[in-house]
Design a protein around this motif. Structure first.
Motif, short mmCIF file in Angstrom:
data_model
loop_
_atom_site.label_atom_id
_atom_site.label_comp_id
_atom_site.label_asym_id
_atom_site.label_seq_id
_atom_site.Cartn_x
_atom_site.Cartn_y
_atom_site.Cartn_z
N ARG A 60 41.61 46.77 33.81
CA ARG A 60 42.28 47.76 34.65
C ARG A 60 42.14 47.37 36.12
NH1 ARG A 60 40.59 51.99 31.77
NH2 ARG A 60 39.00 52.80 33.16
N ARG A 63 44.46 44.49 36.88
CA ARG A 63 45.85 44.95 37.00
C ARG A 63 46.06 45.67 38.32
NH1 ARG A 63 48.12 48.14 31.98
NH2 ARG A 63 49.85 48.31 33.43
N VAL A 90 42.79 40.68 23.36
CA VAL A 90 43.94 41.10 22.56
C VAL A 90 43.51 41.95 21.36
CG1 VAL A 90 45.49 39.26 23.27
CG2 VAL A 90 44.06 38.93 21.25
N GLY A 93 43.29 45.21 22.67
CA GLY A 93 44.58 45.76 23.05
C GLY A 93 44.87 45.60 24.54
N LEU A 94 44.12 44.73 25.20
CA LEU A 94 44.31 44.51 26.63
C LEU A 94 45.22 43.31 26.84
CD1 LEU A 94 40.55 44.76 27.65
CD2 LEU A 94 42.28 46.54 27.93
N THR A 95 46.32 43.50 27.57
CA THR A 95 47.24 42.39 27.74
C THR A 95 47.50 42.02 29.20
OG1 THR A 95 49.07 43.94 27.60
CG2 THR A 95 48.44 42.84 25.57
N LEU A 96 46.87 42.73 30.13
CA LEU A 96 47.09 42.46 31.57
C LEU A 96 48.57 42.44 31.91
CD1 LEU A 96 44.60 39.68 32.74
CD2 LEU A 96 44.41 42.15 32.98
N GLU A 97 49.28 43.35 31.32
CA GLU A 97 50.72 43.43 31.53
C GLU A 97 51.07 43.36 33.00
OE1 GLU A 97 53.80 46.49 29.65
OE2 GLU A 97 51.82 46.42 28.75
N GLY A 98 52.03 42.54 33.32
CA GLY A 98 52.49 42.47 34.70
C GLY A 98 51.74 41.49 35.57
N ALA A 99 50.59 41.03 35.11
CA ALA A 99 49.82 40.08 35.90
C ALA A 99 50.20 38.66 35.52
CB ALA A 99 48.33 40.30 35.69
N THR A 101 49.37 34.80 34.94
CA THR A 101 48.15 34.13 34.52
C THR A 101 48.35 32.62 34.56
OG1 THR A 101 48.92 34.35 32.24
CG2 THR A 101 47.29 35.95 32.99
N ALA A 102 47.25 31.90 34.72
CA ALA A 102 47.31 30.44 34.65
C ALA A 102 45.99 29.94 34.08
CB ALA A 102 47.57 29.83 36.02
#
Lengths: 124, 136, 322
Positions: A60, A63, A90, A93-99, A101-102
């Motif tokens: 959180r 994000r 995963v 259920g955490l996907t860092l939506e919108g962030a 990544t590399a």
């Protein structure tokens, strides 16, 4: 505070060290957000390669950093999420939506550069 | 279920204790055959339930026990608090994929990370979460 | 199969690996079906004395017959094996007329059947042996009881019932055994590891064949994530052409793998989604919005090339090598 923030040209690079408490993470967020404005940074990289656990609070916070940095007109990339940590995230259920990544710092810098092509980053 | 000498109690009062609980668990299971990804799953689940204690009950404790069943060894994690309890356990266990606040992922998420999961809560009295991870 | 192997197997024969569960009840039912009763047991015991006299010659004749056929002869090419098997066969022939056809008897028959199955003796040899034996004994009985044809006839009928009981047990072990083999092979196929193949710099290919679930699915994800790090992969093509069916667990697992790859900075492309799988995934409410899916492996590789910054062209389109 167990994170160090480096400035390279117009990019702020925050390296998270080992285990971070919630307070440490929150402090990092505050410092990065104020840093973007102070240094007129165009990019932020949060390197979490050393982080042993990335739980819902940490996710959180990451994000939050991404969204705040975006609001300030800069790009943020989270780099170095390790295989075990990604697997655990995963499952949770955490996907860092919108962030963005590399894989690591190098790829993160390359990503920022490609996104800011023609911008101030060309200076290096 | 577990032998006394393989039991650890970690008091949880503030967020720094969450990190402490994770580290104590890692040390405790070092003799067991958990893969590094399983260790991460365990640490993550502990983080989630310990944070629930800090966020909702203020304080409590995490008990870590080594256990054995059918020649398999495992780690039992018990999170206890005397907080307000959970009125609607069923709802608390519902998957909160879309919610990013509150109990959302903590409990159902931890359940997915572990092999066994049990939640007992009494409003006004407190909550006990028991989770087990077995060696493969 | 060579005779030496057969000897080794015969000597090391222990419990049958077959799943035939022999109980007193089951044995009783089988005897009932063959109408094998105490009278038959008495009939058989009454010819035991005679059997002792003819056993050796019947067996000698039988093996002479066996050895005259190439495919069965190979099992007994080793003299030591032949001697061992002949002795065992004699014990067995005598056992047929010793009464007491109880559970231990039936279990021994199952065990012998399993041994023969294991060394690969064909069923036809097994059946041929019984047929040869029955005919040989019929002749001996007719000779011995020439003055009392009724006696030889009833003894023969009892012997036929008993040998059919034995044949039934032997065939069961053959069937159990091949079913067991089929089960093992099916499991082996299911447990085949899915390879994670680097096929261009920064690109990985995961051809998924068969069903992925449970432990195997978990291993695949972990392996893929490690490979992403070790190969610095930017794009992963997960080819599911070889996946026939998808349930919610498998679908969720695919989604999780894609998400985990993204967390590490790699893009996963699902290639070869069949109409059936697409339908299942939509019906299950799996969110495909964030997933990059393409129809076949070739399109998957093309997408991956784009992501990793490759472009492919024929040599002659470039004007040939200079």
């Amino acid at each position: 505070m167990r994170a160090s923030i480096l400035k390279q040209h117009h990019v702020l690079i925050a390296s998270v060290q080992g285990s971070m408490s919630d307070a440490d993470l929150a402090a990092l967020r505050d410092e990065l957000v104020s840093g973007v404005q102070r240094h007129r940074a165009t990019g932020v990289i949060v390197d979490v390669a050393m982080l042993d656990v990335l739980d819902s609070f940490a996710a959180r916070t990451l994000r939050g950093i991404t969204q705040m940095v975006k609001l300030l007109g800069a790009e943020c990339v989270v780099v170095g999420i390790q295989p075990d940590v990604a697997f655990s995230m995963v499952q949770l259920g955490l996907t860092l939506e919108g962030a963005a990544t590399a894989l690591d710092l190098e790829d993160g810098l390359a990503l920022l550069k490609s996104r800011n092509r023609g911008n101030a980053l060309d200076g290096d | 279920m577990a032998t006394e000498e393989h039991e650890l109690v970690v008091p949880i009062k503030a967020d720094v204790d969450i990190v402490m609980a994770r580290q104590r668990a890692r040390n405790l299971v070092s003799s067991l055959h958990f893969s590094s990804s399983e260790l991460t799953l365990i640490a993550t689940a502990i983080s989630e339930i310990a944070r629930n204690i800090v966020s909702y009950a203020g304080e409590g404790e995490i008990v870590l026990q080594l256990a054995a069943r059918d020649r398999r060894r495992g780690l039992v994690i018990i999170a206890r608090d005397r907080g307000p309890g959970i009125a609607d356990v069923e709802r608390a266990m519902q998957d909160g994929f879309s919610t990013s606040k509150g109990l959302g992922l903590g409990l159902p998420g931890s359940k997915r990370l572990m092999d066994e999961f049990e939640l007992v809560s009494e409003p006004g009295k407190g909550t006990i979460v028991t989770m087990v991870k077995w060696e493969r | 199969m060579a005779g030496k192997n057969a000897a080794g197997e015969v000597l090391s024969a222990t419990e049958p690996r077959s799943g035939t569960e022999m109980t007193d009840q089951e044995l009783f039912r089988r005897k009932q079906f063959l109408q094998f009763d105490d009278g038959d047991e008495e009939n058989l015991k009454s010819i035991n004395e005679l059997a002792r006299r003819y056993a050796q010659s019947v067996i000698d004749d039988f093996y002479e017959h066996l050895l005259s056929f190439e495919d069965t002869a190979t099992f007994f090419s080793d003299p030591a094996t032949l001697e061992h098997v002949k002795n065992a066969q004699q014990q067995y022939f005598l056992r047929l007329t010793q009464g007491n056809y109880d559970l231990a008897y039936a279990k021994d028959r199952l065990r012998i059947g399993a041994v023969h199955e294991r060394v690969g003796l064909p069923v036809k040899a097994y059946l041929g042996m019984y047929n040869f034996y029955l005919r040989a004994v019929a002749n001996r009985l007719a000779e011995a009881y020439a003055s009392d044809p009724q006696k030889s006839w009833t003894a023969f009928l009892s012997l036929m019932k008993l040998t059919f009981l034995d044949i039934g047990l032997a065939i069961d072990t053959y069937i159990d055994s091949s079913e067991q083999t089929i089960r093992e092979q099916r499991e082996a196929i299911q447990e085949l590891p899915t390879p994670v193949l680097p096929f261009r710099d920064g690109m990985l290919l995961v051809p998924v064949i068969g069903l992925i679930s449970g432990e195997r699915a978990r291993q695949l994800t972990e392996q893929l994530l490690m490979a992403i790090r070790n190969n610095r992969a930017k794009a992963v093509v997960i080819d599911v052409t070889g996946v026939q069916a998808v349930d919610s667990r498998v679908a969720n697992h695919i989604v999780q793998t894609v998400e985990a790859a993204r967390l590490m900075g790699a893009t996963a492309i699902i290639a070869g989604v069949s109409p059936e799988i697409a339908q299942t995934m939509v019906t299950l409410g799996i969110d495909l919005g964030r997933m990059m899916t393409v129809g076949d492996l070739q399109s998957g590789i093309e997408e991956a090339d784009k992501l990793a910054g490759y472009s492919l062209m024929r040599m002659r389109d470039r004007g040939g090598p200079s």
